[in-house]
Write a protein that holds these residues in place. Structure first.
Motif: not given
Lengths: 272, 263
Positions: A119-120, A126-127, A129-133
């Motif tokens: 991440s990343p 590109p990482e 994951h579909g979502k990142y918080t």
């Protein structure tokens, strides 16, 4: 020729990795290094013997994984008899503090976010994951506890320096058969000192320490002492990554050395 | 990208040499890489070769540039996958015979070919309250010690090439975060103002709650790609995170502030 078509809409290029260098090498090495340390330290924690080199080998060396030893399970290596009811490995009581410090350390965060969580995985790669918080929600919100971890871990290098000083006790057997303690310097003493100094330097180079020393000030000119401290810690902070790795390897190797001496596998050379 | 020293065989050649350059061609509706075989000469940079393609093979190739000296921040692109200024990337840093890809910045919408719409950045800039100075000294002047100037001067080196914004995975890989994440360049701008001894504004709640500072996971890509070598992560983002900890998470510093207020 690589041909990729983007869909209409966003107008940006598709997520693809155009890097042609060995971008994977650094995260792979980091993952290997951290995994090796976690495996070794777990083994050491749950192998509660041979971590104290005592009178039987003529030394007074305690492994840093078990320091300070506050249970009577450490035998002669016990630092303080505080938790004598503890039935498990003494290391379990102490390791959570350095673990919390390193786990929330700004450098290690970068290292494991890249190497384990991708991440990343590397810059402009590109990482998955579909979502990142990020660190905005639990559980990663607890990374803000790094400051607490610093407060808790500051005594450790100082205790390790004291343990290294104890390591200058050289124990010999007199002609009458009694144990005689004298001051001296063995290779293990030097290793204990170097390990303690590296851990101290790594702790002081921490970003939170830098902030507390003077980084929080807007007018550094109004606090000359804090400015002086901030400049020195800033110098160390530039080497935070290197110190993180060197001190990590040092603490593992020190444990290995103490175990080898304690088990009688090697003889600790004495310089004087 | 396989970078080598400037003394590579490519730079040793005196006459023109040939390179295969794959340049992204397209617009908001789509696009792909197009291969150009083009000559280059010793001492040239990627932007020179792009200009040669524009002059000899593709007159309609869109490319944004200005100073050719690494100071205007216009010619940001992704060269062999890494965000770089085209005018500061020497051809001698590539292996002879190596194909070179030149693509527009991934994070921003493509307008045409290598030109992207970077207006996201200007919208974010508008959300940061400007400098709010303290009253002047009695003699009508403002004074700052050099040691106080130095810290924020590092951030003033920013040429707004937006490569840190482009490489930041928070918005690069997650378009939905553009609503609530300002990106490293503008979190650095907040840090610059927050550290300014003459500024009276309080932007810490803004950074934390509206401009996405907690989204940063300090993987340092912004620092790695900065052409001005600004230590964005260590000197701006982490100090801002520490100020957030001071304000919201650390009971000891909160206690200290309360005691100082009582005095």
């Amino acid at each position: 020729m690589a041909v990729t078509t983007v869909q209409a809409g966003r107008g940006t290029r598709p997520a693809q990795n155009l890097r042609v260098d060995r971008w994977w090498l650094q995260p792979a090495l980091t993952a290997a290094g951290l995994t090796a340390f976690v495996i070794y330290s777990t083994w050491s924690t749950f192998t509660p013997h041979d971590y104290f080199a005592g009178a039987t080998v003529g030394r007074d060396y305690l492994s840093p994984f078990f320091s300070p030893c506050i249970t009577n399970r450490c035998g002669a290596g016990t630092t303080w008899h505080l938790v004598n009811w503890w039935p498990f490995s003494a290391a379990i009581l102490m390791l959570p503090f350095p673990l919390m410090f390193r786990g929330t350390c700004y450098y290690y965060r970068k290292a494991y976010y890249r190497s384990f969580w991708f991440s990343p995985p590397a810059c402009a790669v590109p990482e998955p994951h579909g979502k990142y918080t990020g660190e905005s929600r639990f559980p990663l919100l607890v990374q803000n506890l790094h400051r607490y971890a610093l407060y808790l871990v500051i005594p450790f290098p100082i205790i390790l320096l004291w343990e290294a000083w104890k390591g200058t006790h050289m124990i010999t057997v007199s002609a009458a058969g009694s144990l005689v303690t004298s001051r001296g310097l063995g290779l293990g003493t030097l290793i204990l000192f170097v390990n303690a100094l590296l851990l101290l330097t790594y702790t002081l180079s921490c970003h939170s320490c830098r902030h507390l020393c003077g980084g929080h000030l807007n007018a550094l000119s109004k606090g000359p002492t804090r400015y002086w401290l901030w400049k020195r810690v800033s110098f160390l902070n530039e080497h935070h990554m290197g110190l993180a790795w060197v001190s990590l390897v040092a603490v593992g190797l020190t444990d290995v050395y103490v175990r080898l001496v304690a088990s009688g596998a090697i003889h600790d050379p004495r310089f004087f | 990208m396989t970078d080598v020293s400037t003394d590579s065989p490519r730079s040793a050649s005196k006459g023109p040499d040939m390179v295969n350059m794959q340049v992204w061609r397209g617009d908001a509706s789509g696009g792909d890489f197009k291969l150009y075989e083009v000559e280059y000469r010793e001492g040239e940079v990627v932007l020179d070769v792009i200009h040669r393609i524009q002059a000899t093979q593709a007159n309609d190739l869109g490319v944004r540039w200005n100073c050719k000296a690494g100071k205007c921040g216009s010619c940001s692109a992704e060269i062999n996958g890494l965000p770089r200024l085209m005018c500061m990337t020497r051809m001698s840093t590539f292996e002879p015979g190596q194909d070179i890809t030149v693509a527009p910045m991934k994070t921003f919408p493509v307008m045409k070919d290598l030109v992207t719409d970077v207006s996201f950045n200007y919208e974010m800039a508008k959300r940061i309250p400007a400098f709010q100075p303290k009253p002047k000294d009695a003699d009508g002047k403002r004074r700052m010690a050099q040691r106080d100037v130095e810290r924020s001067q590092e951030f003033r080196k920013c040429i707004e090439c937006f490569m840190c914004q482009n490489v930041c995975h928070v918005i690069r890989d997650h378009d939905e975060n553009k609503v609530h994440f300002a990106g490293p360049r503008f979190l650095m701008r907040i840090a610059e103002l927050e550290m300014h001894p003459h500024d009276t504004g309080d932007r810490i709640p803004l950074a934390r709650e509206e401009l996405g500072l907690p989204y940063c996971n300090i993987t340092k890509c912004c620092t790695e790609v900065c052409p001005e070598h600004i230590h964005i992560t260590d000197n701006a983002l982490i100090p801002m995170k520490e100020r957030v900890v001071d304000r919201y998470f650390d009971p000891i510093t909160r206690l200290g502030r309360a005691i100082r207020r009582k005095r």
